[in-house]
Scaffold this active site. Sequence first.
Site, PDB file in Angstrom:
ATOM      1  N   PHE A 150      29.208  81.722  47.843  1.00  0.00           N
ATOM      2  CA  PHE A 150      28.689  80.375  47.572  1.00  0.00           C
ATOM      3  C   PHE A 150      29.793  79.338  47.397  1.00  0.00           C
ATOM      4  CE2 PHE A 150      29.731  81.509  43.262  1.00  0.00           C
ATOM      5  CZ  PHE A 150      29.831  80.330  42.544  1.00  0.00           C
ATOM      6  N   LYS A 151      30.992  79.794  47.016  1.00  0.00           N
ATOM      7  CA  LYS A 151      32.064  78.835  46.741  1.00  0.00           C
ATOM      8  C   LYS A 151      32.523  78.106  48.004  1.00  0.00           C
ATOM      9  CE  LYS A 151      33.187  81.301  42.605  1.00  0.00           C
ATOM     10  NZ  LYS A 151      34.070  82.102  41.796  1.00  0.00           N
ATOM     11  N   ASP A 152      32.219  78.676  49.178  1.00  0.00           N
ATOM     12  CA  ASP A 152      32.536  77.984  50.439  1.00  0.00           C
ATOM     13  C   ASP A 152      31.839  76.622  50.481  1.00  0.00           C
ATOM     14  OD1 ASP A 152      34.112  80.033  51.579  1.00  0.00           O
ATOM     15  OD2 ASP A 152      32.337  81.087  52.297  1.00  0.00           O
ATOM     16  N   LEU A 192      33.755  74.165  47.893  1.00  0.00           N
ATOM     17  CA  LEU A 192      35.192  74.018  48.181  1.00  0.00           C
ATOM     18  C   LEU A 192      35.448  73.393  49.549  1.00  0.00           C
ATOM     19  CD1 LEU A 192      36.578  77.252  46.536  1.00  0.00           C
ATOM     20  CD2 LEU A 192      37.174  74.911  45.929  1.00  0.00           C
ATOM     21  N   THR A 203      36.668  82.645  44.379  1.00  0.00           N
ATOM     22  CA  THR A 203      37.239  81.288  44.387  1.00  0.00           C
ATOM     23  C   THR A 203      38.496  81.227  45.243  1.00  0.00           C
ATOM     24  OG1 THR A 203      36.409  80.829  42.177  1.00  0.00           O
ATOM     25  CG2 THR A 203      38.184  79.428  42.960  1.00  0.00           C
TER      26      THR A 203
END
Length: 467
Positions: free
Chosen positions: A112-114, A117, A145
């Site tokens: 999900f951090k894609d 970020l 992360t």
Amino acid sequence: MWYTSTRGMAPRVNFEGALFSGYAPDGGLYVPEELPQLDRETMCRWSTLSYRSLVKELCALFIGLELIPRHDLNDLIDQAFSRFRHRDVVHLSRLRNGLNILELWHGVTYAFKDLSLSCTAQFLQYFLQKRKKHVTIVVGTSGDTGSAAIESVQGLKNIDIIVLLPKGRCTKIQELQMTTVLKENVHVFGVEGNSDELDEPIKAVFADVAFVEKHNLMSLNSINWSRVLVQMAHHFFAYFQCAPSLDKHPLPPVEVVVPTGAGGNLAVNHNDIIHRTVQKGDFSLCEVVKPTLASAMDIQVPYNMERIFWLLSGSDSQATRVLMEQFERSQSLHLPKELHSKLSQAMTSESVSDETITQTMGRCWEENQYLLCPHSATAVNYHYQQTDRGQSSISRCCLAPASAAKFPEAVQAAGLTPQTPAEILALEHKETRCLPMRRGDDWTQMLKDTIEGLSQRWKGCAVNPSE
């Protein structure tokens, strides 16, 4: 739109200031000075939007068009999502017995951090290009992360990135996604410690305000306001996809179940500080972080809880400062009764063991032929608990922060067969680069020395542009 510190002792900044700062100078976290109020008409209009368009609307509200004009903002967000594998960026899977899973893992690193970020990197690049500046990003990672941050900025001329990972405590795939990126602006350290221990030297470096300013440092951890901003879209999208109808008064509730470690993305694993805080008001550290199958949630200090305390205390920065300073001194805190009452009204929580994680993964496969990652399983377990008790009258959406493909060990522990995409299999055969940070080393000094070296190199490049 202005941003203030949760602790109230730092000057206010605009979105650009919050984006480049990470922690505020007083040790607090940046929060909007005023929260926009959305009327029913706006909610109804937004309910028809794609995920991508929702991100654009939210970012326009919280950034301000004088900083990034709307046509530029639209282009930046389109660019951010251009490498996602799913045309809708995120995808809602509707499974048996009212189980809704919002897949947030269709980006380059399958996590999900894609989402946040990739957008944050575009905002950074936009301002750096405009101001002809360079930054060094310092990131501590518990799993996803680091790889998402590296992918979002690798190869960019104006940015160097330093990532600290807990050696041997990420999955093999997570580690390889970081150590196989050999771009000149990517610097990875393997730390002999857990996620919270590796955060200490980072916090120490950022506490040295003169050093931070001299070397133009910033963090991309989940404390960064830009990441929180983009992630708001998950909740709006989940709501609009799962709410039965927006014609009702008041609007119908939807329960969003969030697997979380640092409070950045609220089901938790065995490391249950958030669960204890919600249930009993007990915001205190245990003696050790217990490694679990849901490794990205193996966190003791959920720093984003500070934003929640601030919000629920009616934006009382003095009260928040007193609470957090007490926690930092004693690593233990019992929430005031009124604050705990508001917290337990706003959210509920669940703590899930490894055994329950694997059972949930097995049940979801049996019922739906759907593979969950161990983090997603903590959320789905909560759904199963509610439906098995017959408490399923409310619509619910479980957020899936990562693909099961990243966690073959956990899939096997659940007695299931991993399904690994070719691009992940290929990581095994790539060259790696990772510098060690051993116990007994002065990690803060090592970090400062690396940052100073990068600054010197950049000054040299500025003097001699042909390099």
